[in-house]
Structures are given as C-alpha cells and as structure tokens.
Write an enzyme that holds these catalytic residues in place. Sequence first.
Site, mmCIF file in Angstrom:
data_model
loop_
_atom_site.group_PDB
_atom_site.id
_atom_site.type_symbol
_atom_site.label_atom_id
_atom_site.label_comp_id
_atom_site.label_asym_id
_atom_site.label_seq_id
_atom_site.Cartn_x
_atom_site.Cartn_y
_atom_site.Cartn_z
ATOM 1 C CG ASP A 1 3.558 28.932 29.825
ATOM 2 O OD1 ASP A 1 3.120 28.493 28.757
ATOM 3 O OD2 ASP A 1 4.343 29.891 29.890
ATOM 4 C CE1 TYR B 1 1.046 25.773 22.611
ATOM 5 C CE2 TYR B 1 2.131 23.872 21.625
ATOM 6 C CZ TYR B 1 1.543 24.489 22.717
ATOM 7 O OH TYR B 1 1.472 23.813 23.914
#
Length: 276
Positions: free
Chosen positions: A48, A107
Amino acid sequence: MLARNPKCSCWQYQESPPTIQCIIERALTCVTKLERKELSLVGASRTDSGVHAWGQVAHFVTPFTYDSLESLHAAVNGLLPREIRVREISPTCPEFHARFSTKSKIYHYKIYNHAIMDPFQCQYAYHSVYKLNPEVMREAALHFVGKHDFSSFANASHNDRSPNPVKEIFRFDVVEMGHMLQLEVDGTGFLFRQVRNMVALLLQIGREALPPDIIPEILAARDRRALARYALSAPPHGLCLMSINYDTELLKPPAGSPAISFGRIHTVSKCKLPFY
C-alpha cells in the site's frame, strides 16, 4: 526485482495518481513497443501507499526473445523516475508466476527509539519517543510465530476477494541496532495491513502498556475490533518489503536464454514518458 521509495503510490495498477505498476508499464510499453495487455505485468505483492519495497518481484511476457537483457534493463531504468529502479531482470520458465509461485515474504519495520529523531532516518523509520523494552517485544513476537488465523490483524480491503485469513509466520525477530529497532517478519503471506497492525501492538507492549500474552487473546477473537481497543496501524513509512522467496528450481533461467542483467552504465533513452 524492483526497489522503490514511499514517495510513489502503491503497486496495484492505477493511472491517477500513477502507481508503481502503472509507471513501470509505461516504461516497458515504450521500450518493447507492446501494449500493457500483451505484457501482462504481474507483481508479487500489492504494497500500500507509503510502504517501501527493496525486493518487489514482477513478471511480464513478450512474444519475442532478447539476445541480451542489459540494453532492456538500461532503457527501462532510463525512463523511470529516480524513486523507482529495476535492480535485476532475469529470463524465467513459463511455470513461474510472481504472485502465485511465492513461498514466503520478508518484511522489515524500523523504529527509531530515541528522544531526538535522526533526520536521515525520518523517511524510513517510525520515531518512538517512548523508551521501548526489546526483550518483552521479542517475547510477544513469538506468539505470532506459527500458523494462525490473523483476522484480528487485518484491515478490510476492496482488493481482497475472500482472502484466507490463515497465514504461517516462520520467524518474527526484534533486532537492536543502536537506537534503531528492526522488526523482521518472515511468513507465507500477509493480509492487508497485517504487518503494520502487528507492529502497532508490539509498540504498545514495548512501552509496557500491555502484557505480551495479550496477543493469543486477540488472535483468538478473530475480530479486528479486538485489536482496535488497544492499537491502531503503525505508519507505513517504517515498513519495507525486503524479499520474496521462491523455489530455486523455478528461478533457474531456461536453457539458451540470455544472462541475468544486474544493470550497467547506460545513456538515457530517447523515448519519453508522460508523468503526471
């Protein structure tokens, strides 16, 4: 393999404002002279807006082959804005799919834990003025490891089509680097904002406002409202998609294909892209 910074929007195709996928497709269509439908560019992860990506992976197809990928690589990077770079271009087998062949994703979320924020880190790390306890954060992060239903840690997204909330996390480490805390999470996949929501809860636990064993309780609720009582999503700029892992056999270039390109010095392409 792609790298981009948070000044750009998310990956998923969108023309206004242009997303990462849109900008890369413009460069590829210019260089290859193919339409975007012919290229069928697919990204591995729909990050995002505001989230970094060092190891994003995408694939596209062409009806022709290249003797060398270096010229293609140089031409594409010559057309991209400086916030986006293609780090590697490799030929691949027909069975490879950037999204569906994924085995795991890694991540990192960076937290700068000091009274004064390092100005050179402000775009890449969340600033926590509250003193955090890394030990209790490590203890808490272990509750995420394993296969769980992460419904409590997912925001609703119109892009999701009945996503499976059960994900497996292989490791969740809290690494101390001076004033920087780096939260490293490796898993089969992640729901919309799942990592940022997990980090937000770990921040509250690190401040010792909540006990580590609250995580199993929230997981068991399978309801986003259970987490919302304690924490909101962590800001996107501290998060970075570091790498996407695949079966090594799928990554082997087919016989007779050109060598992998890792980039070279090049001149700017004469083809111009309309950026808005």
